[in-house]
Design a protein around this motif. Sequence first.
Motif, short mmCIF file in Angstrom:
data_model
loop_
_atom_site.label_atom_id
_atom_site.label_comp_id
_atom_site.label_asym_id
_atom_site.label_seq_id
_atom_site.Cartn_x
_atom_site.Cartn_y
_atom_site.Cartn_z
N ASP A 253 9.50 -26.17 -23.66
CA ASP A 253 9.51 -27.31 -22.73
C ASP A 253 10.32 -28.47 -23.30
O ASP A 253 11.08 -29.13 -22.59
CB ASP A 253 8.08 -27.79 -22.46
N VAL A 254 10.15 -28.71 -24.61
CA VAL A 254 10.91 -29.79 -25.25
C VAL A 254 12.40 -29.47 -25.22
O VAL A 254 13.24 -30.34 -24.93
CB VAL A 254 10.42 -30.02 -26.69
N LYS A 255 12.75 -28.21 -25.50
CA LYS A 255 14.16 -27.82 -25.47
C LYS A 255 14.75 -27.94 -24.07
O LYS A 255 15.91 -28.32 -23.89
CB LYS A 255 14.31 -26.40 -25.99
N ARG A 256 13.95 -27.58 -23.04
CA ARG A 256 14.44 -27.69 -21.66
C ARG A 256 14.76 -29.14 -21.31
O ARG A 256 15.83 -29.42 -20.75
CB ARG A 256 13.38 -27.14 -20.70
N VAL A 257 13.87 -30.05 -21.67
CA VAL A 257 14.13 -31.46 -21.40
C VAL A 257 15.36 -31.92 -22.18
O VAL A 257 16.21 -32.64 -21.64
CB VAL A 257 12.90 -32.31 -21.76
N GLY A 258 15.47 -31.49 -23.42
CA GLY A 258 16.63 -31.87 -24.21
C GLY A 258 17.93 -31.37 -23.60
O GLY A 258 18.93 -32.10 -23.56
N LYS A 259 17.92 -30.14 -23.11
CA LYS A 259 19.12 -29.58 -22.50
C LYS A 259 19.55 -30.37 -21.28
O LYS A 259 20.74 -30.60 -21.06
CB LYS A 259 18.87 -28.12 -22.13
N GLU A 260 18.57 -30.84 -20.49
CA GLU A 260 18.90 -31.61 -19.30
C GLU A 260 19.53 -32.95 -19.64
O GLU A 260 20.25 -33.53 -18.82
CB GLU A 260 17.63 -31.82 -18.48
N HIS A 261 19.27 -33.44 -20.84
CA HIS A 261 19.82 -34.74 -21.27
C HIS A 261 20.89 -34.58 -22.34
O HIS A 261 21.30 -35.59 -22.94
CB HIS A 261 18.69 -35.63 -21.79
N ASP A 262 21.32 -33.34 -22.59
CA ASP A 262 22.28 -33.07 -23.67
C ASP A 262 21.77 -33.62 -24.99
O ASP A 262 22.52 -34.16 -25.80
CB ASP A 262 23.65 -33.66 -23.33
N ALA A 263 20.46 -33.48 -25.21
CA ALA A 263 19.80 -34.08 -26.37
C ALA A 263 19.12 -33.00 -27.20
O ALA A 263 18.87 -31.89 -26.72
CB ALA A 263 18.78 -35.13 -25.93
N SER A 264 18.80 -33.34 -28.43
CA SER A 264 18.13 -32.41 -29.34
C SER A 264 16.61 -32.51 -29.17
O SER A 264 16.09 -33.44 -28.54
CB SER A 264 18.50 -32.72 -30.79
N VAL A 265 15.90 -31.56 -29.77
CA VAL A 265 14.44 -31.62 -29.81
C VAL A 265 14.00 -32.92 -30.48
O VAL A 265 13.07 -33.59 -30.01
CB VAL A 265 13.88 -30.39 -30.55
N ARG A 448 -0.24 -38.49 -24.16
CA ARG A 448 0.18 -38.72 -22.77
C ARG A 448 1.69 -38.61 -22.64
O ARG A 448 2.21 -38.05 -21.66
CB ARG A 448 -0.29 -40.10 -22.30
N GLU A 449 2.44 -39.13 -23.63
CA GLU A 449 3.90 -39.03 -23.57
C GLU A 449 4.36 -37.58 -23.69
O GLU A 449 5.30 -37.16 -23.00
CB GLU A 449 4.52 -39.87 -24.68
N LEU A 450 3.71 -36.80 -24.53
CA LEU A 450 4.09 -35.40 -24.69
C LEU A 450 3.76 -34.61 -23.42
O LEU A 450 4.53 -33.73 -23.01
CB LEU A 450 3.37 -34.79 -25.90
N THR A 451 2.65 -34.91 -22.77
CA THR A 451 2.30 -34.25 -21.52
C THR A 451 3.31 -34.59 -20.43
O THR A 451 3.68 -33.75 -19.59
CB THR A 451 0.89 -34.68 -21.07
N ARG A 452 3.79 -35.82 -20.45
CA ARG A 452 4.75 -36.29 -19.44
C ARG A 452 6.09 -35.54 -19.54
O ARG A 452 6.85 -35.49 -18.57
CB ARG A 452 4.96 -37.79 -19.60
N LEU A 453 6.37 -34.94 -20.69
CA LEU A 453 7.65 -34.24 -20.84
C LEU A 453 7.81 -33.13 -19.81
O LEU A 453 8.92 -32.86 -19.35
CB LEU A 453 7.74 -33.62 -22.26
N SER A 454 6.71 -32.46 -19.45
CA SER A 454 6.82 -31.34 -18.51
C SER A 454 7.26 -31.78 -17.12
O SER A 454 7.71 -30.95 -16.32
CB SER A 454 5.47 -30.61 -18.41
N SER A 455 7.14 -33.09 -16.83
CA SER A 455 7.51 -33.57 -15.51
C SER A 455 8.90 -34.20 -15.49
O SER A 455 9.35 -34.63 -14.41
CB SER A 455 6.48 -34.59 -15.01
N LEU A 456 9.55 -34.27 -16.62
CA LEU A 456 10.88 -34.89 -16.66
C LEU A 456 11.95 -33.92 -16.19
O LEU A 456 11.84 -32.71 -16.36
CB LEU A 456 11.19 -35.36 -18.08
#
Length: 456
Positions: A253-265, A448-456
Amino acid sequence: MDRWASGIDTAWLQLEQPTNRMVVHGVLFCDGPVDVATVRNRVAQRWVAAYPGFRQRPTWPAGGLGPVRWVDHEPDLERHVDTVALAAPGDDAALARHVGELMSGPLPDDRPWWAIHVLTGWEGDGTAVVVSIHHGLADGVALNHLFHALADEAPGTDEGTPVAYAAPPKRRRGARDVRLVRREIPQRLRRLTRTVAGSSRPGGAEELAATGRAIGRSTALIARPPSDAETALQGELGTEKAARWTAAVDLSDVKRVGKEHDASVNDVLCAAIAGALREYLGGDEVPRLRAVMPTNLRRLDRPVSHWLGNEFGLVLPTIPTDEPDPARRIDRVHRTMSEIKRTNQALATFIGIAAAGHGRSAWTQALVGRYAEAATLIITNVPGPVRELSIAGTRVRDLLFWVPCSGHLALGVSILSYAGRVRLGVAADTGVLGGEQGVDRFVAALDRELTRLSSL
């Protein structure tokens, strides 16, 4: 055989203070009983026999002028590896209290500076194996290597595990500080030369200009670190520390969010930490803050040295605690870290701290204290085992570690991945963070911030 410590290892020994102990603590959460005799036998064969630091203790030179001398001192494994019944009710809160008590005091100075506590009664018949190693002996990458060495059949490099974790240690001679600098400087000069040579290609001039600006800003920052903004996280340090950790999140999930933002874990998780700090400090009026971030300089595709030791520098990125939007926080962290990667900030601080380690403790504390004054917290990220480990046939469900703070810093957040999951460990000064309840409030904000990652 007695030996001189390197400048960088001496420096981390010199940074030991009653209000901030320079000890790295880690815990292996095991699903069942772990035989302590097996642990002692493995420590004897795989740690003590292989790494001189586990059978030596540091002694200080006359007059206090470094470097430190490691002198032979055979460990008593009955004392170094002990069994402790975890206080009732044996839950995570009891384990956190135990680790916090360890953080609050020093390692015994009449023996080598490491210890293992096999805590029985965790979650019923489970076991928590707590490893404590002074930072002068090993850094985070070396600690992960030791976790693998302690395990049954640890994953090999063919399963994606870095060579530095899986391979036996390599015997090395000479000063590690000098060897690292001699390796790194030519590589970085070649990289800069390629950037200059490519300035005539499309986009090359812009890249060269961006690199020049980044190096200039980084040089000014390291030469004269500014004081960070005043918040409730600056305060008088005490000796009482607290240990906490977040719930696990899927690394995918963290990698997916990172990929969407061209960002690292690391970018994504640092943005989550910034969001938690923003909530903890009150929201709208929170200023932009800065972190101290250890950056690995050790090659993960090569075996670790049998000296273990420290091979990392420090960088000082800003973190967007002033940004209310979670997605924009990721983008801002990514831009900041991309700029730092154009520079040699980590190598420069490594050289400075290693050089200070050859002087008096006060010199090292003053230098690292200047970096700490420029920041509000320390954030470290170490990739952990890619596959689950086991000890004496018992599954290691999870892994955690806690980074020691330095200078005046009251808060440390450690990121460690393990078998496709990631958790954050929190080490905090209870007086500065408002007691145990204040630490719990910050960790709840992190969750809460880590849970919010799944919705980004």
